[in-house]
Design a protein around this motif. Structure first.
Motif, short mmCIF file in Angstrom:
data_model
loop_
_atom_site.label_atom_id
_atom_site.label_comp_id
_atom_site.label_asym_id
_atom_site.label_seq_id
_atom_site.Cartn_x
_atom_site.Cartn_y
_atom_site.Cartn_z
N ARG A 1 0.81 -1.22 0.00
CA ARG A 1 0.00 0.00 0.00
C ARG A 1 0.84 1.26 0.00
N ASN A 2 1.91 1.27 0.82
CA ASN A 2 2.71 2.50 0.90
C ASN A 2 3.33 2.86 -0.43
N LEU A 3 3.79 1.84 -1.16
CA LEU A 3 4.39 2.10 -2.47
C LEU A 3 3.34 2.63 -3.44
N LEU A 4 2.18 1.98 -3.52
CA LEU A 4 1.14 2.43 -4.44
C LEU A 4 0.62 3.80 -4.05
N TYR A 5 0.42 4.02 -2.77
CA TYR A 5 -0.04 5.31 -2.27
C TYR A 5 0.94 6.42 -2.63
N THR A 6 2.24 6.16 -2.42
CA THR A 6 3.26 7.15 -2.77
C THR A 6 3.23 7.46 -4.26
#
Length: 718
Positions: A668-673
């Motif tokens: 999630r953090n990667l996609l959100y970023t």
């Protein structure tokens, strides 16, 4: 293909790659009328040299007969013409054709031997004084040392390109390092792994269980962990990884670890039943950062709680913006503590609160310092507040000559309020220096999105400051004007909560968020390139180089940055040769900090022109920077960049490649970023399964760091 061995003189260097030494040259071979083309890795080759080469004679479909060189040896010039060509080749800075002719006329065909053994005679040549004679003699000596190093390494099976990198790092002492401390190469030379250094050591007869080899393996494992973002490694994990690297029994590593601890090169700490092993420098940095941050956290804010409430009411009227109750409470927190964190996702009002905070501070007559980790982020902060902002390196007055910050505990910054945006990008090293450099009356506000990827460098600084429970944290979660917010903002928050993005109805050309499903990675890569280079520029009127950015989770694979860069370069800069370095017209990114040029890891620009002797002139924002041939190693194509490298940047449009080949990276953090990099348009392209994997994977890779524990312990002590 016939094997050949021949001797000839280098007439011309047609091409030479400074990064790997790959060279195309023409030789004049005695007894042959036509010149012969030789190709291969020959980094120290210069015009005028006499060389002995061995290789295979091949017929190239475009360039005809040539020799693919497998090994070569440079021979001293055998006559005056060869010596003149050698000295005039550009190898020796400041010696051109005229001076080379004068040197040969006075010193003859043995000029090299004379320069090396009787350098004072060089001063007798017209136009060469004592100082210039010393400079020329040193250049000749250095080149001879490079040749000696290359001969030694090639005799042990190490290619010429590796020898070139080693010589650049160690200079005149390179051969001594290689012979006596070969494992140092893995830690010191970019691009040389432990396996290569270990190969050299093995060929030199260093035993697998030699104490220096075992110690080097432990140090290399910790250095690799640092490069992956860890501040330390647990004891058991360090030994397991080092044993696999070294291919030895784990039990052999105990004495080597004990020696490194006794020498102070490593530090071991036990807490909560876990033994942590640090590189000594990383341990000192974590302690330094924790102590400085704890000192800030103990300070009162710029206002008492009562005055802060009145200031919030005043700023509502001043800015004609009525904050929500949550925003008002957050602003009061920022005003009443010496160290605070303001965090929240897109659309939650961080920028509004920073503007309000700055307005109140100016009204109070306080001195301000606004900064961010990158130039792009600093520019956005300046535009948002109307006040000057700069990079953290400029704020702390980094001196390239001294290789250190000029602002520190002994010469601190005296600003009353320091506001740092994009704080999720700050690693442990930079935070330690920043916090340490704040004066006795300074307060620090860290602004950032804690849900983005962590810093490229080691540590989980922003997240662990928040997780310590000892620092005032203002977290904004409410999305304002939800009815007006586009899908980019809505979907960023959906992703954070583990929900699939909301997609627009088919054919909705006005929507700002799209997912184009293409499970075949080769077809998906072509679609990404077509969107970024053609379709989106036509539809949105955007510059495909300056205003559209392609993002990918990783470098490798069909949907990795390397392949996407090749596809995009072919469309956007077709005159550039695909397998060569940056060329005029290319979009490029700086890969590591270069303080001499004042360019930093992640800076993006466009190559304007070739400059001088193999240099490139690059536009980086509002500056133009000239890179030498060697400095160009620090540039990489940036039509497509990793999500990690895009942190701190915003673009009018982003195209995000998502494939199952990225499986291990997806969370999630990667996609959100990635999604929050786009301002006007976000387009996801790839496999639906990859998108689903990213959305449902809540926990990114763990980093070993203890800043939160240290803050709790320090602040609990009072």
């Amino acid at each position: 293909m016939a094997r050949v061995k021949l001797v000839g003189r280098v007439l011309r260097i047609t091409y030479q790659n400074p990064e790997n030494g790959y060279t195309v040259a023409s030789l004049q071979v005695p007894g042959q009328r036509d010149k012969l083309v030789v190709v291969g890795r020959m980094p120290d080759l210069t015009e005028g040299q006499e060389v002995e080469v061995q290789g295979r004679e091949v017929v190239h479909p475009s360039f005809g007969k040539q020799v693919e060189v497998e090994s070569y040896r440079v021979r001293p010039p055998s006559d005056e013409e060869g010596m003149r060509r050698y000295l005039a080749s550009g190898l020796i800075k400041g010696v051109g054709p005229k001076l080379a002719q004068a040197i040969v006329e006075h010193l003859g065909s043995d000029a090299l031997e004379v320069i090396l053994n009787e350098p004072h005679r060089l001063g007798q040549v017209p136009g060469i004084g004592p100082k210039r004679a010393r400079t020329i003699a040193k250049a000749v000596k250095d080149h001879g040392q490079l040749r000696e190093l290359m001969v030694f390494l090639q005799s042990h099976g190490i290619p010429a390109s590796t020898a070139l990198r080693i010589h650049r790092a160690y200079g005149a002492g390179a051969l001594g390092v290689v012979k006596n401390h070969p494992h140092r190469l893995a830690a010191d030379i970019r691009g040389i792994g432990f396996a290569t250094a270990d190969q050299i050591a093995a060929r030199l007869g260093i035993a697998r269980d030699h104490p220096t080899r075992l110690a080097s393996g432990l140090l290399y494992t910790l250095n690799q962990a640092r490069d992956e973002g860890h501040v330390y490694l647990p004891y058991d994990e360090l030994l397991e990884k080092s044993a696999r690297l070294l291919r030895v029994e784990r039990g052999l590593l105990g004495p080597a670890l004990a020696t490194l601890l006794a020498e102070g090169r490593l530090v071991q700490e036990e807490e909560g039943g876990e033994r942590a092993v640090y590189l000594a420098g990383m341990y000192a940095l974590e302690l330094r950062a924790a102590r400085a941050l704890a000192r800030l956290a103990r300070r009162p804010g710029i206002l008492s709680p009562q005055r802060a409430a009145r200031a919030v009411a005043w700023v509502e009227q001043e800015l004609a913006v009525r904050p929500s109750r949550a925003q008002a409470q957050a602003l009061e927190q920022l005003l009443t503590a010496g160290l605070t964190v303001l965090t929240g996702g897109p659309g939650t009002g961080k920028t509004t609160l920073v503007r309000a905070l700055v307005t109140i501070a100016l009204r109070m007559g306080l001195t301000l310092a606004l900064a961010a980790p990158t130039g792009r982020a600093a520019k956005r902060l300046q535009e948002a507040t109307g006040q000057p902002a700069q990079t953290l390196h400029r704020l702390l007055e980094y001196s390239p000559k001294e290789n250190r910050f000029q602002r520190h505990a002994s010469r601190p910054l005296e600003a009353d309020l320091v506001v740092v945006d994009e704080s999720s990008m700050i690693d442990l090293w930079l935070m330690a220096h920043l916090a340490d450099a704040l004066g006795e009356r300074s307060r620090l506000v860290l602004v950032g999105d804690a849900d983005q990827l962590p810093s490229v460098g080691p540590g989980l600084v922003l997240r662990q400051i928040m997780d310590s429970g000892q620092v005032a944290v203002a977290r904004l979660q409410e999305i304002f004007r939800q009815d007006q917010a586009g899908l980019i903002v809505k979907n960023a928050h959906r992703i954070l909560h583990g929900r699939m993005p909301q997609l627009p109805p088919p054919g909705d050309a006005q929507a700002d968020f799209h997912f184009l499903e293409e499970p075949d990675p080769e077809k998906a890569a072509e679609l990404v390139a077509e969107l970024a280079a053609s379709r989106l520029p036509r539809r949105l009127g955007l510059d495909p180089v300056q205003e559209i950015q392609v993002l990918s989770p990783m470098h490798r694979g069909n949907l990795g940055c390397r392949h996407l860069n090749r596809l995009l370069r072919a469309r956007l800069n077709p005159d550039a040769k695909q397998d060569q370095g940056p060329a005029p017209g290319d979009k490029v990114m700086q890969q590591r900090n270069n303080y001499e040029l004042e360019v930093f890891n992640g800076d993006v620009g466009v190559v304007l022109a070739r400059e001088g002797e193999g240099g490139l002139r690059v536009a980086l924002g509002e500056r133009e920077v000239v890179y030498s041939a060697l400095e160009q190693e620090e540039l990489a194509l940036a039509y497509a960049v990793t999500v990690h490298k895009s942190q701190g940047s915003e673009y009018p449009a982003v195209v995000i490649a998502l494939g199952m080949e990225h499986f291990i990276m997806l969370n999630r953090n990667l996609l959100y970023t990635a999604v929050t990099r786009g301002k006007r348009l976000v387009v996801l392209v790839g496999h639906r399964g990859a998108l689903e994997k990213a959305v449902r994977t809540a926990d990114p890779s763990r980093r070993y760091a203890r800043l939160d524990y240290r803050l709790r312990r320090l602040l609990a002590e009072g």
